[in-house]
Design a protein around this motif. Sequence first.
Motif, PDB file in Angstrom:
ATOM      1  N   THR A  33     -15.734  12.224 -15.970  1.00 54.88           N
ATOM      2  CA  THR A  33     -16.392  13.261 -15.178  1.00 54.88           C
ATOM      3  C   THR A  33     -15.371  14.062 -14.372  1.00 54.88           C
ATOM      4  O   THR A  33     -14.275  13.590 -14.087  1.00 54.88           O
ATOM      5  CB  THR A  33     -17.409  12.653 -14.188  1.00 54.88           C
ATOM      6  N   GLN A  34     -15.778  15.260 -13.997  1.00 52.47           N
ATOM      7  CA  GLN A  34     -14.940  16.109 -13.146  1.00 52.47           C
ATOM      8  C   GLN A  34     -14.729  15.428 -11.799  1.00 52.47           C
ATOM      9  O   GLN A  34     -13.657  15.522 -11.204  1.00 52.47           O
ATOM     10  CB  GLN A  34     -15.588  17.494 -12.985  1.00 52.47           C
ATOM     11  N   GLN A  35     -15.738  14.712 -11.324  1.00 57.76           N
ATOM     12  CA  GLN A  35     -15.631  14.007 -10.048  1.00 57.76           C
ATOM     13  C   GLN A  35     -14.538  12.932 -10.100  1.00 57.76           C
ATOM     14  O   GLN A  35     -13.814  12.721  -9.133  1.00 57.76           O
ATOM     15  CB  GLN A  35     -16.982  13.376  -9.657  1.00 57.76           C
ATOM     16  N   TYR A  36     -14.422  12.268 -11.234  1.00 61.39           N
ATOM     17  CA  TYR A  36     -13.389  11.243 -11.412  1.00 61.39           C
ATOM     18  C   TYR A  36     -12.001  11.884 -11.339  1.00 61.39           C
ATOM     19  O   TYR A  36     -11.100  11.371 -10.658  1.00 61.39           O
ATOM     20  CB  TYR A  36     -13.593  10.520 -12.748  1.00 61.39           C
ATOM     21  N   ILE A  37     -11.828  13.018 -12.017  1.00 58.02           N
ATOM     22  CA  ILE A  37     -10.558  13.747 -11.983  1.00 58.02           C
ATOM     23  C   ILE A  37     -10.248  14.174 -10.550  1.00 58.02           C
ATOM     24  O   ILE A  37      -9.126  14.037 -10.067  1.00 58.02           O
ATOM     25  CB  ILE A  37     -10.588  14.973 -12.922  1.00 58.02           C
ATOM     26  N   SER A  38     -11.250  14.679  -9.870  1.00 56.91           N
ATOM     27  CA  SER A  38     -11.083  15.120  -8.484  1.00 56.91           C
ATOM     28  C   SER A  38     -10.606  13.977  -7.594  1.00 56.91           C
ATOM     29  O   SER A  38      -9.685  14.140  -6.788  1.00 56.91           O
ATOM     30  CB  SER A  38     -12.400  15.692  -7.946  1.00 56.91           C
ATOM     31  N   LYS A  39     -11.205  12.805  -7.763  1.00 53.78           N
ATOM     32  CA  LYS A  39     -10.813  11.645  -6.960  1.00 53.78           C
ATOM     33  C   LYS A  39      -9.376  11.230  -7.268  1.00 53.78           C
ATOM     34  O   LYS A  39      -8.628  10.843  -6.372  1.00 53.78           O
ATOM     35  CB  LYS A  39     -11.766  10.477  -7.195  1.00 53.78           C
ATOM     36  N   MET A  40      -8.979  11.318  -8.539  1.00 51.16           N
ATOM     37  CA  MET A  40      -7.603  10.984  -8.895  1.00 51.16           C
ATOM     38  C   MET A  40      -6.635  11.962  -8.224  1.00 51.16           C
ATOM     39  O   MET A  40      -5.623  11.560  -7.661  1.00 51.16           O
ATOM     40  CB  MET A  40      -7.404  11.032 -10.417  1.00 51.16           C
ATOM     41  N   LEU A  41      -6.962  13.252  -8.279  1.00 49.70           N
ATOM     42  CA  LEU A  41      -6.079  14.271  -7.712  1.00 49.70           C
ATOM     43  C   LEU A  41      -5.986  14.185  -6.195  1.00 49.70           C
ATOM     44  O   LEU A  41      -5.009  14.622  -5.603  1.00 49.70           O
ATOM     45  CB  LEU A  41      -6.543  15.661  -8.137  1.00 49.70           C
ATOM     46  N   LYS A  42      -7.002  13.610  -5.559  1.00 50.61           N
ATOM     47  CA  LYS A  42      -6.990  13.438  -4.104  1.00 50.61           C
ATOM     48  C   LYS A  42      -6.371  12.097  -3.695  1.00 50.61           C
ATOM     49  O   LYS A  42      -6.253  11.794  -2.512  1.00 50.61           O
ATOM     50  CB  LYS A  42      -8.414  13.513  -3.553  1.00 50.61           C
ATOM     51  N   LYS A  48       0.836  -1.198   0.000  1.00 55.69           N
ATOM     52  CA  LYS A  48       0.000   0.000   0.000  1.00 55.69           C
ATOM     53  C   LYS A  48       0.876   1.255   0.000  1.00 55.69           C
ATOM     54  O   LYS A  48       0.579   2.229  -0.691  1.00 55.69           O
ATOM     55  CB  LYS A  48      -0.927  -0.006   1.214  1.00 55.69           C
ATOM     56  N   LYS A  49       1.974   1.225   0.745  1.00 51.38           N
ATOM     57  CA  LYS A  49       2.894   2.358   0.790  1.00 51.38           C
ATOM     58  C   LYS A  49       3.503   2.578  -0.592  1.00 51.38           C
ATOM     59  O   LYS A  49       3.585   3.708  -1.075  1.00 51.38           O
ATOM     60  CB  LYS A  49       3.984   2.107   1.823  1.00 51.38           C
ATOM     61  N   ASP A  50       3.948   1.505  -1.241  1.00 51.06           N
ATOM     62  CA  ASP A  50       4.517   1.612  -2.579  1.00 51.06           C
ATOM     63  C   ASP A  50       3.501   2.200  -3.548  1.00 51.06           C
ATOM     64  O   ASP A  50       3.820   3.095  -4.324  1.00 51.06           O
ATOM     65  CB  ASP A  50       4.985   0.246  -3.084  1.00 51.06           C
ATOM     66  N   TRP A  51       2.272   1.715  -3.512  1.00 45.89           N
ATOM     67  CA  TRP A  51       1.221   2.203  -4.387  1.00 45.89           C
ATOM     68  C   TRP A  51       0.954   3.677  -4.141  1.00 45.89           C
ATOM     69  O   TRP A  51       0.841   4.464  -5.079  1.00 45.89           O
ATOM     70  CB  TRP A  51      -0.073   1.394  -4.185  1.00 45.89           C
ATOM     71  N   SER A  52       0.883   4.075  -2.888  1.00 42.57           N
ATOM     72  CA  SER A  52       0.569   5.463  -2.582  1.00 42.57           C
ATOM     73  C   SER A  52       1.696   6.399  -3.011  1.00 42.57           C
ATOM     74  O   SER A  52       1.442   7.527  -3.425  1.00 42.57           O
ATOM     75  CB  SER A  52       0.233   5.649  -1.102  1.00 42.57           C
ATOM     76  N   GLN A  53       2.945   5.936  -2.954  1.00 41.58           N
ATOM     77  CA  GLN A  53       4.063   6.765  -3.418  1.00 41.58           C
ATOM     78  C   GLN A  53       3.967   7.012  -4.926  1.00 41.58           C
ATOM     79  O   GLN A  53       4.176   8.122  -5.393  1.00 41.58           O
ATOM     80  CB  GLN A  53       5.396   6.117  -3.065  1.00 41.58           C
ATOM     81  N   TYR A  54       3.664   5.968  -5.686  1.00 40.12           N
ATOM     82  CA  TYR A  54       3.490   6.136  -7.127  1.00 40.12           C
ATOM     83  C   TYR A  54       2.284   7.027  -7.428  1.00 40.12           C
ATOM     84  O   TYR A  54       2.347   7.896  -8.288  1.00 40.12           O
ATOM     85  CB  TYR A  54       3.307   4.779  -7.828  1.00 40.12           C
ATOM     86  N   SER A  55       1.207   6.805  -6.714  1.00 37.56           N
ATOM     87  CA  SER A  55       0.000   7.599  -6.917  1.00 37.56           C
ATOM     88  C   SER A  55       0.286   9.073  -6.661  1.00 37.56           C
ATOM     89  O   SER A  55      -0.123   9.946  -7.437  1.00 37.56           O
ATOM     90  CB  SER A  55      -1.112   7.096  -5.991  1.00 37.56           C
ATOM     91  N   TRP A  56       0.994   9.362  -5.582  1.00 36.16           N
ATOM     92  CA  TRP A  56       1.321  10.754  -5.251  1.00 36.16           C
ATOM     93  C   TRP A  56       2.203  11.372  -6.338  1.00 36.16           C
ATOM     94  O   TRP A  56       2.017  12.528  -6.724  1.00 36.16           O
ATOM     95  CB  TRP A  56       2.001  10.823  -3.887  1.00 36.16           C
ATOM     96  N   ALA A  57       3.169  10.618  -6.849  1.00 34.03           N
ATOM     97  CA  ALA A  57       4.044  11.125  -7.913  1.00 34.03           C
ATOM     98  C   ALA A  57       3.248  11.427  -9.177  1.00 34.03           C
ATOM     99  O   ALA A  57       3.470  12.459  -9.823  1.00 34.03           O
ATOM    100  CB  ALA A  57       5.153  10.111  -8.198  1.00 34.03           C
ATOM    101  N   ILE A  58       2.303  10.566  -9.521  1.00 37.57           N
ATOM    102  CA  ILE A  58       1.463  10.783 -10.699  1.00 37.57           C
ATOM    103  C   ILE A  58       0.615  12.029 -10.525  1.00 37.57           C
ATOM    104  O   ILE A  58       0.520  12.873 -11.421  1.00 37.57           O
ATOM    105  CB  ILE A  58       0.588   9.535 -10.981  1.00 37.57           C
ATOM    106  N   VAL A  59       0.004  12.157  -9.357  1.00 40.17           N
ATOM    107  CA  VAL A  59      -0.849  13.315  -9.078  1.00 40.17           C
ATOM    108  C   VAL A  59      -0.032  14.603  -9.138  1.00 40.17           C
ATOM    109  O   VAL A  59      -0.496  15.623  -9.667  1.00 40.17           O
ATOM    110  CB  VAL A  59      -1.544  13.154  -7.701  1.00 40.17           C
ATOM    111  N   THR A  60       1.186  14.571  -8.637  1.00 38.96           N
ATOM    112  CA  THR A  60       2.041  15.752  -8.661  1.00 38.96           C
ATOM    113  C   THR A  60       2.348  16.169 -10.098  1.00 38.96           C
ATOM    114  O   THR A  60       2.229  17.348 -10.459  1.00 38.96           O
ATOM    115  CB  THR A  60       3.352  15.490  -7.885  1.00 38.96           C
TER     116      THR A  60
END
Length: 100
Positions: free
Chosen positions: A61-70, A26-38
């Motif tokens: 949808t805008q909601q989908y983008i919002s969830k990705m960015l969060k 989960k930590k590895d996934w969240s690090q990649y996710s954060w890098a993508i969002v950045t």
Amino acid sequence: MNTATYKTLCRTLDTELQTIKVRQDKKDWSQYSWAIVTLMSKRMSELSLTQKMLAGKMNCTQQYISKMLKGQKNMSLETICKMENTLGINIIKCLNENEQ
């Protein structure tokens, strides 16, 4: 130590090791996710794109983008490729370069 106690300790240890592995994954996934969002956020700013504008270009949808960015959405490779094409960036290549 008797056999029953030994077996109980082994099961407990095995459970704890599995829990540690899940946390690490989960930590590895969240690090990649954060890098993508950045990368995604930075490029959206450079292009002056709102979430709604990006959603329109990506056909979602805008909601989908919002969830990705969060960081609330687990992005598929298909979604990442759409982002790369829409934003004109190489997300996967950038992630690999940052690791070296």
